[in-house]
Design a protein around this motif. Structure first.
Motif, PDB file in Angstrom:
ATOM      1  N   VAL A   1      49.261  69.125 -65.909  1.00  0.00           N
ATOM      2  CA  VAL A   1      49.276  70.369 -66.698  1.00  0.00           C
ATOM      3  C   VAL A   1      48.492  70.175 -67.999  1.00  0.00           C
ATOM      4  O   VAL A   1      47.669  71.030 -68.383  1.00  0.00           O
ATOM      5  CB  VAL A   1      50.724  70.792 -67.006  1.00  0.00           C
ATOM      6  N   LEU A   2      48.724  69.059 -68.686  1.00  0.00           N
ATOM      7  CA  LEU A   2      48.025  68.806 -69.949  1.00  0.00           C
ATOM      8  C   LEU A   2      46.527  68.609 -69.738  1.00  0.00           C
ATOM      9  O   LEU A   2      45.714  69.028 -70.565  1.00  0.00           O
ATOM     10  CB  LEU A   2      48.633  67.590 -70.646  1.00  0.00           C
ATOM     11  N   VAL A   3      46.154  67.989 -68.611  1.00  0.00           N
ATOM     12  CA  VAL A   3      44.730  67.866 -68.296  1.00  0.00           C
ATOM     13  C   VAL A   3      44.114  69.239 -68.078  1.00  0.00           C
ATOM     14  O   VAL A   3      42.975  69.505 -68.481  1.00  0.00           O
ATOM     15  CB  VAL A   3      44.520  66.976 -67.050  1.00  0.00           C
ATOM     16  N   GLY A   4      44.868  70.141 -67.442  1.00  0.00           N
ATOM     17  CA  GLY A   4      44.381  71.507 -67.271  1.00  0.00           C
ATOM     18  C   GLY A   4      44.101  72.182 -68.603  1.00  0.00           C
ATOM     19  O   GLY A   4      43.085  72.872 -68.768  1.00  0.00           O
ATOM     20  N   VAL A   5      44.974  71.952 -69.574  1.00  0.00           N
ATOM     21  CA  VAL A   5      44.756  72.489 -70.922  1.00  0.00           C
ATOM     22  C   VAL A   5      43.504  71.887 -71.543  1.00  0.00           C
ATOM     23  O   VAL A   5      42.652  72.600 -72.110  1.00  0.00           O
ATOM     24  CB  VAL A   5      45.983  72.225 -71.812  1.00  0.00           C
ATOM     25  N   MET A   6      43.375  70.549 -71.449  1.00  0.00           N
ATOM     26  CA  MET A   6      42.181  69.875 -71.975  1.00  0.00           C
ATOM     27  C   MET A   6      40.913  70.434 -71.343  1.00  0.00           C
ATOM     28  O   MET A   6      39.912  70.690 -72.030  1.00  0.00           O
ATOM     29  CB  MET A   6      42.266  68.371 -71.703  1.00  0.00           C
ATOM     30  N   PHE A   7      40.949  70.627 -70.029  1.00  0.00           N
ATOM     31  CA  PHE A   7      39.784  71.109 -69.296  1.00  0.00           C
ATOM     32  C   PHE A   7      39.388  72.504 -69.766  1.00  0.00           C
ATOM     33  O   PHE A   7      38.211  72.769 -70.054  1.00  0.00           O
ATOM     34  CB  PHE A   7      40.096  71.105 -67.803  1.00  0.00           C
ATOM     35  N   LEU A   8      40.368  73.391 -69.850  1.00  0.00           N
ATOM     36  CA  LEU A   8      40.079  74.766 -70.270  1.00  0.00           C
ATOM     37  C   LEU A   8      39.483  74.800 -71.676  1.00  0.00           C
ATOM     38  O   LEU A   8      38.516  75.527 -71.936  1.00  0.00           O
ATOM     39  CB  LEU A   8      41.357  75.601 -70.224  1.00  0.00           C
ATOM     40  N   VAL A   9      40.064  74.017 -72.581  1.00  0.00           N
ATOM     41  CA  VAL A   9      39.606  74.044 -73.975  1.00  0.00           C
ATOM     42  C   VAL A   9      38.188  73.496 -74.102  1.00  0.00           C
ATOM     43  O   VAL A   9      37.325  74.123 -74.732  1.00  0.00           O
ATOM     44  CB  VAL A   9      40.575  73.253 -74.871  1.00  0.00           C
ATOM     45  N   THR A  10      37.935  72.321 -73.508  1.00  0.00           N
ATOM     46  CA  THR A  10      36.610  71.701 -73.684  1.00  0.00           C
ATOM     47  C   THR A  10      35.515  72.516 -73.005  1.00  0.00           C
ATOM     48  O   THR A  10      34.430  72.697 -73.565  1.00  0.00           O
ATOM     49  CB  THR A  10      36.603  70.256 -73.149  1.00  0.00           C
ATOM     50  N   VAL A  11      35.791  73.022 -71.806  1.00  0.00           N
ATOM     51  CA  VAL A  11      34.768  73.824 -71.111  1.00  0.00           C
ATOM     52  C   VAL A  11      34.552  75.148 -71.836  1.00  0.00           C
ATOM     53  O   VAL A  11      33.409  75.609 -71.976  1.00  0.00           O
ATOM     54  CB  VAL A  11      35.182  74.046 -69.642  1.00  0.00           C
ATOM     55  N   TYR A  12      35.629  75.764 -72.334  1.00  0.00           N
ATOM     56  CA  TYR A  12      35.488  77.008 -73.103  1.00  0.00           C
ATOM     57  C   TYR A  12      34.606  76.786 -74.331  1.00  0.00           C
ATOM     58  O   TYR A  12      33.707  77.594 -74.615  1.00  0.00           O
ATOM     59  CB  TYR A  12      36.860  77.513 -73.532  1.00  0.00           C
ATOM     60  N   LEU A  13      34.844  75.699 -75.059  1.00  0.00           N
ATOM     61  CA  LEU A  13      34.030  75.425 -76.248  1.00  0.00           C
ATOM     62  C   LEU A  13      32.572  75.183 -75.889  1.00  0.00           C
ATOM     63  O   LEU A  13      31.659  75.635 -76.582  1.00  0.00           O
ATOM     64  CB  LEU A  13      34.585  74.213 -77.002  1.00  0.00           C
ATOM     65  N   ALA A  14      32.355  74.454 -74.784  1.00  0.00           N
ATOM     66  CA  ALA A  14      30.981  74.185 -74.357  1.00  0.00           C
ATOM     67  C   ALA A  14      30.241  75.478 -74.034  1.00  0.00           C
ATOM     68  O   ALA A  14      29.060  75.646 -74.367  1.00  0.00           O
ATOM     69  CB  ALA A  14      30.978  73.255 -73.143  1.00  0.00           C
ATOM     70  N   ILE A  15      30.930  76.413 -73.374  1.00  0.00           N
ATOM     71  CA  ILE A  15      30.318  77.708 -73.061  1.00  0.00           C
ATOM     72  C   ILE A  15      30.147  78.546 -74.325  1.00  0.00           C
ATOM     73  O   ILE A  15      29.131  79.230 -74.520  1.00  0.00           O
ATOM     74  CB  ILE A  15      31.172  78.457 -72.021  1.00  0.00           C
ATOM     75  N   ARG A  16      31.122  78.460 -75.210  1.00  0.00           N
ATOM     76  CA  ARG A  16      31.130  79.273 -76.439  1.00  0.00           C
ATOM     77  C   ARG A  16      29.944  78.970 -77.339  1.00  0.00           C
ATOM     78  O   ARG A  16      29.399  79.877 -77.993  1.00  0.00           O
ATOM     79  CB  ARG A  16      32.435  79.016 -77.209  1.00  0.00           C
ATOM     80  N   VAL A  17      29.535  77.710 -77.399  1.00  0.00           N
ATOM     81  CA  VAL A  17      28.417  77.356 -78.292  1.00  0.00           C
ATOM     82  C   VAL A  17      27.062  77.628 -77.652  1.00  0.00           C
ATOM     83  O   VAL A  17      26.024  77.404 -78.276  1.00  0.00           O
ATOM     84  CB  VAL A  17      28.495  75.874 -78.718  1.00  0.00           C
ATOM     85  N   THR A  18      27.070  78.120 -76.405  1.00  0.00           N
ATOM     86  CA  THR A  18      25.837  78.485 -75.688  1.00  0.00           C
ATOM     87  C   THR A  18      24.842  77.323 -75.645  1.00  0.00           C
ATOM     88  O   THR A  18      23.842  77.288 -76.365  1.00  0.00           O
ATOM     89  CB  THR A  18      25.154  79.706 -76.331  1.00  0.00           C
ATOM     90  N   PRO A  19      25.097  76.331 -74.795  1.00  0.00           N
ATOM     91  CA  PRO A  19      24.214  75.161 -74.737  1.00  0.00           C
ATOM     92  C   PRO A  19      22.822  75.501 -74.233  1.00  0.00           C
ATOM     93  O   PRO A  19      22.639  76.417 -73.417  1.00  0.00           O
ATOM     94  CB  PRO A  19      24.939  74.232 -73.756  1.00  0.00           C
ATOM     95  N   ASN A  20      21.852  74.759 -74.727  1.00  0.00           N
ATOM     96  CA  ASN A  20      20.466  74.882 -74.272  1.00  0.00           C
ATOM     97  C   ASN A  20      20.332  74.024 -73.009  1.00  0.00           C
ATOM     98  O   ASN A  20      20.202  72.800 -73.093  1.00  0.00           O
ATOM     99  CB  ASN A  20      19.510  74.400 -75.366  1.00  0.00           C
ATOM    100  N   LEU A  21      20.372  74.653 -71.846  1.00  0.00           N
ATOM    101  CA  LEU A  21      20.408  73.895 -70.596  1.00  0.00           C
ATOM    102  C   LEU A  21      19.124  73.119 -70.353  1.00  0.00           C
ATOM    103  O   LEU A  21      19.149  72.046 -69.739  1.00  0.00           O
ATOM    104  CB  LEU A  21      20.688  74.847 -69.424  1.00  0.00           C
ATOM    105  N   GLY A  22      18.002  73.646 -70.834  1.00  0.00           N
ATOM    106  CA  GLY A  22      16.744  72.902 -70.693  1.00  0.00           C
ATOM    107  C   GLY A  22      16.798  71.580 -71.426  1.00  0.00           C
ATOM    108  O   GLY A  22      16.436  70.529 -70.876  1.00  0.00           O
ATOM    109  N   ASP A  23      17.260  71.607 -72.674  1.00  0.00           N
ATOM    110  CA  ASP A  23      17.398  70.373 -73.443  1.00  0.00           C
ATOM    111  C   ASP A  23      18.454  69.459 -72.828  1.00  0.00           C
ATOM    112  O   ASP A  23      18.330  68.230 -72.856  1.00  0.00           O
ATOM    113  CB  ASP A  23      17.784  70.690 -74.888  1.00  0.00           C
TER     114      ASP A  23
END
Length: 440
Positions: A165-187
């Protein structure tokens, strides 16, 4: 790191109560989630954030290699447990008394200092979420005591479910932040090419990122969690290997997501984070300014999940290893995987004694500060453990102690040798950097 032994034929199950499956399946995944959750602590996230803030996406390839290296180490530990029916400590003991002395000194000193660090790391996000409730030290004590009670009164099955359950929380938070900052996929894709940053000490910084991706003694504990799950023979080998890959794919997602955050949110704005866990509190403030209070609080919840899984994971896994050491010392014979699977060790007095050691003596450090000489010894022993693990696994899995069909193949030997050399370099650097002149 999947099958490095030439596709051997699985041997039949030796236990009627828990027969192995005919093929690997996602429904059996468990110990890998536990090792991923325990191995990725707040310090790993900070190190990856700082790498992203300093070098952008340049070291993305190093984070990926770090996951591959740790896959090989955890797979080797799990393969030893399943192929021999013996625990890793029993294998170490067969190499000579020096391994026992190293382990005992390591778990006593490391556990004392780590206990305080884990409690403080778990307390930081709680104090940030509830700033007017109580002091940081008392939050730390609460985290330590709750971890003690949870592990004391629950067996592996419940422990694994909570970790999931705690890993699920970690996963949601880290992936959400990664999407939120709009990564430059080319770089980001360009960062998969092995290029060193044009900076001073770039090689050592790169090696540090590779070596810091998920786990120290928790890699050795993986075999114990495999047995605690009920996997005790080679019929479970394919399942263990799938489980292990899931562990470090999950770890890779955590690390890469935080590197994206560092590259996009910090590198582009030329923001420097403080080292250590306080860097994550600083990141929370930055997220609040950029994306609002809700995002910052969501991040702090993920920060707590990251720290607390490391705390209860060590409380459980290293206590299992200590119980194994005591049982072998008292009986003068090895502990079997079946014995670990029975759950008796989780209710034994050595298991609970080490739980108490991880909890109560470190509370003194929370209020009095960490003694200087002990911190140096902690740093030296911590640096030496992964070279020790890689070297002993190479030794055990290339000798007659392991059944021939399950000994290392070329790929496993190569990965363990790379891991050993990598961690040896990092150990020498860390030992060299200790303030020896102030020790006496």
């Amino acid at each position: 790191m999947a099958d490095t032994t030439g596709n051997p034929t699985d041997t039949p199950a030796t236990s009627d109560t828990n027969p192995p499956p005919r093929k690997s399946s996602w429904k059996y995944i468990g110990p890998g989630i536990v090792v991923a959750a325990t191995g990725v602590g707040a310090g790993d996230l900070v190190a990856t954030l700082i790498a992203g803030s300093n070098f952008g996406y340049t070291l993305l390839w190093a984070a990926v290699i770090g996951c591959l290296v740790k896959i090989s180490l955890a797979e080797a530990a799990g393969r030893w447990h399943l192929s021999t029916g013996r625990t890793l400590f029993d294998g170490w003991a067969s190499l000579g008394r020096w391994t026992t002395w190293f382990f005992v000194v390591y778990v006593v000193i490391w556990g004392f200092v780590y206990g305080a660090a884990a409690m403080s790391s778990s307390a930081l996000p709680l104090q940030a979420l509830f700033p007017d409730v109580m002091d940081l030290k008392w939050w730390a004590v609460l985290c330590g005591l709750s971890g003690l009670l949870f592990v004391w009164f629950n067996k592996y099955e419940v422990f694994e479910k909570v970790m999931t359950v705690l890993v699920g929380v970690m996963f949601l938070v880290t992936v959400y932040l990664a999407i939120r900052v709009t990564p430059n996929l080319g770089d980001a894709f360009a960062g998969l090419l092995p290029v060193l940053p044009d900076e001073k000490d770039s090689i050592l910084n790169t090696l540090g990122l590779i070596g810091g991706v998920g786990g120290t003694i928790t890699l050795a504990a993986y075999g114990y969690w495999v047995n605690a799950k009920g996997w005790t023979n080679t019929g479970w080998m394919k399942v263990m290997r799938l489980d292990n890959r899931v562990a470090y794919i999950t770890t890779g997602i955590f690390v890469i997501s935080m590197l994206f955050v560092g590259a996009e949110l910090l590198h582009s704005a030329n923001i420097a984070l403080a080292s250590g866990d306080k860097g994550l509190i600083q990141l929370g403030d930055i997220l609040a300014e950029e994306y609002g209070t809700a995002t910052a609080k969501f991040f702090l919840i993920g920060f707590f999940a990251t720290s607390y899984t490391s705390l209860i994971g060590v409380w459980h896994g290293v206590s299992l290893m200590f119980a194994d050491f005591v049982a072998r010392f008292r009986r003068k014979e090895g502990v079997t995987g079946e014995e670990v699977a029975s759950g008796r060790h989780e209710k034994s007095w050595p298991f609970r004694a080490y739980l108490l050691w991880l909890t109560f003596p470190p509370i003194v450090l929370l209020f009095q500060g960490q003694p200087f000489r002990l911190i140096i010894l902690y740093g030296v022993l911590g640096a030496a453990f992964l070279p020790f693990l890689a070297a002993t696994l190479l030794w055990l899995l290339n000798s007659s102690r392991t059944p021939r069909e399950w000994r290392n193949g070329i790929v496993s030997n190569g990965m363990l040798a790379v891991a050993g050399l990598l961690f040896l370099v990092l150990a020498v650097k860390q030992i060299w950097d200790q303030p020896w002149a102030d020790l006496f």
